[in-house]
Design a protein around this motif. Structure first.
Motif, mmCIF file in Angstrom:
data_model
loop_
_atom_site.group_PDB
_atom_site.id
_atom_site.type_symbol
_atom_site.label_atom_id
_atom_site.label_comp_id
_atom_site.label_asym_id
_atom_site.label_seq_id
_atom_site.Cartn_x
_atom_site.Cartn_y
_atom_site.Cartn_z
ATOM 1 N N VAL A 24 2.111 2.093 3.457
ATOM 2 C CA VAL A 24 2.579 0.945 4.230
ATOM 3 C C VAL A 24 3.584 1.381 5.295
ATOM 4 C CG1 VAL A 24 4.420 0.483 2.555
ATOM 5 C CG2 VAL A 24 3.617 -1.365 4.047
ATOM 6 N N HIS A 32 -0.358 -3.524 4.241
ATOM 7 C CA HIS A 32 -0.426 -2.216 4.898
ATOM 8 C C HIS A 32 0.556 -2.099 6.065
ATOM 9 C CE1 HIS A 32 -4.102 -0.439 2.971
ATOM 10 N NE2 HIS A 32 -4.185 -1.698 2.563
ATOM 11 N N THR A 33 0.878 -3.197 6.708
ATOM 12 C CA THR A 33 1.840 -3.165 7.811
ATOM 13 C C THR A 33 2.755 -4.384 7.732
ATOM 14 O OG1 THR A 33 0.352 -4.338 9.311
ATOM 15 C CG2 THR A 33 0.309 -1.922 9.394
ATOM 16 N N ALA A 36 0.849 -1.190 0.000
ATOM 17 C CA ALA A 36 0.000 0.000 0.000
ATOM 18 C C ALA A 36 0.886 1.241 0.000
ATOM 19 C CB ALA A 36 -0.908 -0.005 1.221
ATOM 20 N N ARG A 73 -3.488 -5.412 -0.666
ATOM 21 C CA ARG A 73 -2.165 -4.799 -0.470
ATOM 22 C C ARG A 73 -1.692 -5.034 0.961
ATOM 23 N NH1 ARG A 73 -2.467 -4.498 -5.153
ATOM 24 N NH2 ARG A 73 -2.013 -2.767 -6.594
#
Length: 317
Positions: free
Chosen positions: A208, A283-284, A205, A281
């Motif tokens: 991210v 994200h973390t 992302a 996606r």
């Protein structure tokens, strides 16, 4: 505490251990973010339950009794733990759980077990955290939550509402199917292993965030890295270092989310990574390499210690 009832039947604590332990551990772990501290809380809770029974004091509801003990012990433990975390070197992350195919056996939902969510809970007070988890995650009625944490129903509702408002916009939500998450994780680790920057960026992302926890013991990020390009390049740099030392990746499930364990050439654990995935996606990314947070999973590598010593010798050389 919902313990004594003169009309309650006597119960055998040892016989209830297997039944009650998963919930007690889930409460303690999500309160503390530490496997070792949660295990201590569970052990102490069952010890106190056993002592109560030894005194011939009846227990009306063993389930409620253990939940109460686990919660109150965790609240006390969290207060002292937060003092230590204020002096923690680098970013503090929870101890990871490498879960099996059914993470609900350990906690109620994958979302509430995720490292991102546990980190977010750190922003709540101990009583807010307890009230929110018991009500929103473990689905206890307000009256029972109030009894467990030792307050009244109105105060409990207020605690939960404040916690809910605080977390509303930041609570992670992972809507992808298990298969979609696993496929994306496979592509992520393949791209990282192959050093393919473009393929890696395509999986991330735009906002991210990459978090690392070495606890000052091993090389790790001093603070989070944000943004697609920066995160991709940082991940590739880390994988490049690991490749030089023969580190291999083993995909697994970490805290209910797709992730991996990194092993050195001697099959000792180097790090654990967990991916937070939503809307196709990543994200973390949470990477935990602090040896003290990995010992409950496997034999821990000394690679990080050697790399840290090598940096020091270069700095002073």
């Amino acid at each position: 505490m919902p313990a004594s009832d003169p009309d309650a039947e006597r119960v055998d604590a040892s016989g209830l251990y297997d039944e009650l332990r998963p919930r007690a551990f889930a409460i303690a772990y999500q309160m503390l973010g530490s496997v070792s501290e949660a295990e201590d809380v569970v052990q102490e809770a069952f010890l106190r339950m056993h002592q109560t029974l030894q005194r011939d004091e009846p227990i009306a509801s063993p389930r409620a009794y253990i939940a109460t003990l686990a919660t109150r012990l965790a609240i006390d433990q969290l207060r002292s733990a937060r003092v230590r975390r204020e002096q923690y070197v680098g970013e503090w992350l929870p101890e990871p759980l490498v879960t099996g195919p059914t993470p609900a056996d350990i906690a109620e939902t994958a979302d509430s077990l995720s490292l991102a969510f546990l980190v977010l809970l750190e922003s709540l007070s101990p009583h807010q955290r307890a009230a929110f988890l018991l009500r929103e995650v473990f689905d206890y009625p307000y009256a029972e939550v109030a009894e467990i944490i030792g307050t009244d129903v109105d105060s409990t509702r207020h605690l939960v509402a404040r916690a809910r408002n605080h977390l509303r916009d930041r609570r992670p939500r992972y809507h992808a199917s298990r298969r979609q998450r696993e496929e994306l994780a496979q592509r992520f680790f393949a791209a990282a292993d192959q050093g393919d920057l473009r393929a890696l960026e395509a999986l991330l992302a735009q906002d991210v965030a990459l978090h690392g926890d070495g606890g000052g013991r091993v090389p790790a990020l001093g603070r989070s890295v944000n943004g697609c390009e920066r995160v991709a390049r940082t991940v590739l740099a880390g994988f490049s270092v690991h490749a030089r030392y023969g580190v291999r990746i083993q995909l697994t499930e970490v805290n209910g989310q797709p992730g991996a364990k990194a092993y050195d050439a001697q099959d000792r654990l180097v790090a654990v990574m967990a991916l937070g995935i939503a809307d196709g996606r990543i994200h973390t990314i949470h990477s935990i390499s602090n040896p003290d947070k990995l010992r409950h999973l496997d034999q821990v590598s000394d690679l990080g210690t050697r790399l840290r010593a090598g940096r020091r010798s270069v700095d002073t050389g």
